[in-house]
Motif scaffolding. Structure first.
Motif, PDB file in Angstrom:
ATOM      1  N   ASN A 278       0.821  -1.220   0.000  1.00 52.27           N
ATOM      2  CA  ASN A 278       0.000   0.000   0.000  1.00 52.27           C
ATOM      3  C   ASN A 278       0.852   1.266   0.000  1.00 52.27           C
TER       4      ASN A 278
ATOM      5  N   PRO B  72       4.282   3.703  -1.461  1.00 50.97           N
ATOM      6  CA  PRO B  72       4.852   4.055  -2.762  1.00 50.97           C
ATOM      7  C   PRO B  72       5.926   3.059  -3.197  1.00 50.97           C
TER       8      PRO B  72
ATOM      9  N   TYR C 109       3.030   3.983  -5.954  1.00 49.13           N
ATOM     10  CA  TYR C 109       1.636   3.580  -6.080  1.00 49.13           C
ATOM     11  C   TYR C 109       1.365   2.995  -7.459  1.00 49.13           C
TER      12      TYR C 109
ATOM     13  N   LYS D  46      -8.351   1.120   0.010  1.00 46.52           N
ATOM     14  CA  LYS D  46      -7.035   0.937  -0.622  1.00 46.52           C
ATOM     15  C   LYS D  46      -7.115  -0.058  -1.769  1.00 46.52           C
TER      16      LYS D  46
ATOM     17  N   ASN E 287      -6.167   1.196  -5.544  1.00 51.09           N
ATOM     18  CA  ASN E 287      -5.116   0.520  -6.301  1.00 51.09           C
ATOM     19  C   ASN E 287      -5.612   0.070  -7.666  1.00 51.09           C
TER      20      ASN E 287
ATOM     21  N   TRP F 177      -6.713   3.322  -9.905  1.00 50.12           N
ATOM     22  CA  TRP F 177      -5.502   4.026 -10.317  1.00 50.12           C
ATOM     23  C   TRP F 177      -4.839   3.298 -11.478  1.00 50.12           C
TER      24      TRP F 177
ATOM     25  N   THR G 194      -1.706   9.951  -1.924  1.00 49.19           N
ATOM     26  CA  THR G 194      -2.804   8.989  -1.861  1.00 49.19           C
ATOM     27  C   THR G 194      -4.130   9.609  -2.278  1.00 49.19           C
TER      28      THR G 194
END
Length: 301
Positions: free
Chosen positions: A128, A130, A132, A172, A176, A179, A251
């Protein structure tokens, strides 16, 4: 001895493939987990010539199987067993030209984009913290020549293997996946707890673990994007279309992509935010929808 395949073992593989096909599932299948066979995790390496012989046998056996994608590697750095990998991949491609072939790295193996057998790249960073997913996928997406990239191993739910943040929350998991998809990924994997991994090894899977809400949140990425022109999306890495999101490296980063024919703008914000969208980037007037990524439900026409 991979030159002497165990028929009873592969009869079990046949069963799994057939059952998955009956459920409409496409499987990515590894030839041999190289990390445990002469790689960083130990074991005895298979000589390239023997691995090529094994790959040819597999290719001939499964060339007519409908629901199959092959992968080489298996948590392995490509630099460790390059000769073995390439020998197996080349032999497999000749024996089975009907299926895609990829590579499962320990982190990434973007240098394989020059290989004629590689259909798409995979990336994994089971953490979780960097870098990311939008940073990792961006790096591969911007290489030339580019290959499609699967986010093959984001942070496991509820605990990742690596990084400084030991807890994976539903938010999260969603961030993830979104993104990655709006930064150029072709797809994203859901990684659940080990109770969801057991298929025949120690009885039936733990269905409570298989059915965690976060698994459905990952599935919602497909449910939301599939009806749209998602395959035409091009990441807007310069943040020229949507303003109001978090900065690159944070984030709160808002991932944005625009269809190459300007028919669609897609954006994901991981936190509540007021966003300004430049509608002049669309080729014509359009409609706006807001999707709840936890439920997949839409607001708007």
């Amino acid at each position: 001895d991979v030159t002497q395949p165990n028929e009873s073992f592969f009869a079990g593989v046949d069963e799994i493939l057939a059952y998955a096909e009956s459920q409409g599932m496409l499987l990515t299948v590894g030839l041999l987990w190289l990390a445990d066979n002469g790689g960083w995790s130990g074991g005895t390496a298979v000589p390239p010539s023997q691995f090529a012989q094994y790959a040819r046998w597999l290719g001939h056996r499964y060339r007519s199987q409908g629901n199959l994608i092959w992968f080489l590697g298996g948590d392995e750095e490509i630099s460790v067993q390059t000769e073995t990998t390439k020998a197996g991949a080349s032999a497999l491609l000749i024996a089975d030209p009907n299926h895609l072939i990829s590579y499962h790295p320990r982190s990434e193996a973007f240098e394989l984009r020059f290989e004629p057998w590689l259909a798409f790249n995979s990336f994994q960073w089971n953490a979780n913290s960097p870098p990311y997913s939008y940073q990792n996928i961006r790096r591969g997406y911007q290489l030339t020549p580019t290959r499609p990239i699967l986010d093959a191993e984001p942070a496991y739910d509820p605990s990742p293997c690596c990084g400084e943040d030991p807890v994976t929350t539903p938010q999260k998991v969603r961030r993830n996946g979104w993104w990655a998809m709006l930064s150029g990924a072709m797809g994203v994997v859901y990684g659940g707890p080990r109770g969801a991994w057991n298929v025949g090894a120690s009885g039936a899977p733990d269905w409570g673990q298989v059915s965690r809400p976060t698994a459905a949140h990952t599935g919602n990425i497909r449910r939301i994007l599939e009806p749209l022109a998602w395959s035409r999306l091009v990441p807007d890495f310069g943040n020229t279309v949507v303003a109001g999101g978090g900065s690159d490296g944070s984030t709160n980063y808002v991932a944005v992509a625009v269809a190459d024919d300007r028919s669609l703008i897609a954006a994901y914000t991981p936190v509540a935010a007021t966003l300004q969208v430049d509608l002049t980037k669309l080729s014509a007037s359009g409609t706006a929808q807001w999707f709840d990524p936890s439920s997949g439900q839409a607001q708007g026409p």
